[in-house]
Design an enzyme around this catalytic site. Structure first.
Site, PDB file in Angstrom:
ATOM      1  N   CYS A 179       0.845  -1.196   0.000  1.00 22.97           N
ATOM      2  CA  CYS A 179       0.000   0.000   0.000  1.00 22.97           C
ATOM      3  C   CYS A 179       0.886   1.254   0.000  1.00 22.97           C
ATOM      4  CB  CYS A 179      -0.920  -0.018   1.217  1.00 22.97           C
ATOM      5  SG  CYS A 179      -1.898   1.483   1.418  1.00 22.97           S
ATOM      6  N   CYS A 189       0.327   3.431   3.110  1.00 25.17           N
ATOM      7  CA  CYS A 189       0.935   2.809   4.294  1.00 25.17           C
ATOM      8  C   CYS A 189       2.442   3.038   4.313  1.00 25.17           C
ATOM      9  CB  CYS A 189       0.625   1.319   4.316  1.00 25.17           C
ATOM     10  SG  CYS A 189      -1.129   0.917   4.370  1.00 25.17           S
TER      11      CYS A 189
END
Length: 316
Positions: A72, A75
């Site tokens: 991600c 993230c």
């Protein structure tokens, strides 16, 4: 060329002293390196990792938990900030943790993670979802000023320890297991994709049949039928069968009696029709009446003859 004995011993002493000094220097370097790296390792250990095996530890105390995935991009941007925030966790009395949803699918289903990264605040088993800005200062003020009190907590029905979320966790684990099996069949064994689907379909059908049989047996064992469990069941069954046979015989007798009555009624109707036919035809003149003629007919004829004679006398 020969050297005196004294010079050789001096060189040996110098060599030994240089080796000992070299060893001492190496020990100092190793000790300095260890002391330098020790704070770094302490900082890395301040960020805890939550798994399916130890997730119940977050039900006690105060926690800030980040759900992320390595692939991600958001993230990846948050990770340095979250690591810096974790360095303040011990000073503020808060446990800072992270969860890799790719490695812990059960926790992903237990907390209903629909977007990444997702941050939860937990205080003594009460969970709240963090929706603020994602900087270190915002995280610190969120804990220091207790801004989490203004957020509505997650309902107990959807709490991670509820029965519903336990079921969701099991389903997510099962889905991940099926996915790994599918990858193993297609990548390692070389089975086509449609072949893997057929295998899973047959396995699902067979497991459903087995589970249904198990549930039926358990239901019969836990909740047995009352009629089979009673001691006088077979006596009642026998008496019911006898009553049924008796009722059947009575019905047959009634049917036979109705048939006999119908035959008698048909015979009586035939006799009456024959009598009416004879009455309509009457007997010809000069022929005597049959012996079986009824008396009312003779009286009727006499009355008719008497009426005719009266009419003839009046005409005359």
């Amino acid at each position: 060329m020969a050297y005196p004995l004294g010079s050789r011993s001096g060189d040996a002493m110098l060599s030994l002293s240089w080796r000992s000094n070299h060893k001492i220097l190496m020990c100092y370097l190793v000790l300095a390196l260890h002391l330098t790296l020790q704070p770094v390792s302490a900082k890395s250990s301040s960020l805890k990792e939550v798994t399916d095996g130890n997730w119940q530890d977050i039900l006690e105390g105060e926690w800030m938990i980040e759900f992320f995935a390595p692939w991600c991009p958001a993230c990846q941007q948050l990770q340095p900030v979250w690591t810096e925030f974790a360095d303040w966790g011990e000073d503020m009395g808060v446990n800072i943790a992270k969860v890799d949803v790719t490695e812990q699918p059960g926790l992903s289903g237990r907390f209903i993670i629909t977007s990444l990264p997702t941050i939860y605040h937990c205080k003594d088993g009460v969970f709240r979802r963090y929706q603020g800005a994602r900087t270190k200062d915002d995280f610190l003020s969120f804990i220091d000023e207790k801004r989490w009190q203004a957020i509505e907590p997650v309902s107990s029905w959807f709490g991670p320890s509820s029965f519903l979320m336990n079921t969701m966790s099991a389903l997510f684990k099962l889905s991940m297991f099926i996915r790994r099996c599918h990858n193993y069949l297609t990548e390692q064994l070389g089975i086509p994709v449609w072949g893997s689907y057929v295998i899973f379909g047959l396995a699902t059908l067979f497991s459903g049949l087995v589970l249904g049989l198990i549930l039926v047996f358990l239901a019969d064992f836990v909740f047995p039928s009352r009629r089979f469990s009673s001691s006088d069941y077979y006596q009642k069954k026998q008496s019911i069968e006898q009553a049924r046979l008796i009722q059947q015989l009575e019905d047959e007798q009634e049917a036979d009696g109705e048939e006999d009555d119908e035959e008698e009624d048909e015979e009586e109707d035939g006799e009456q029709e024959e009598v009416w036919r004879r009455r309509r035809r009457g007997s010809p003149e000069g022929r005597p009446e049959p012996r079986g003629q009824a008396l009312p007919d003779q009286a009727l004829r006499k009355r008719v003859v008497a009426n005719r004679e009266e009419q003839e006398d009046e005409d005359i």
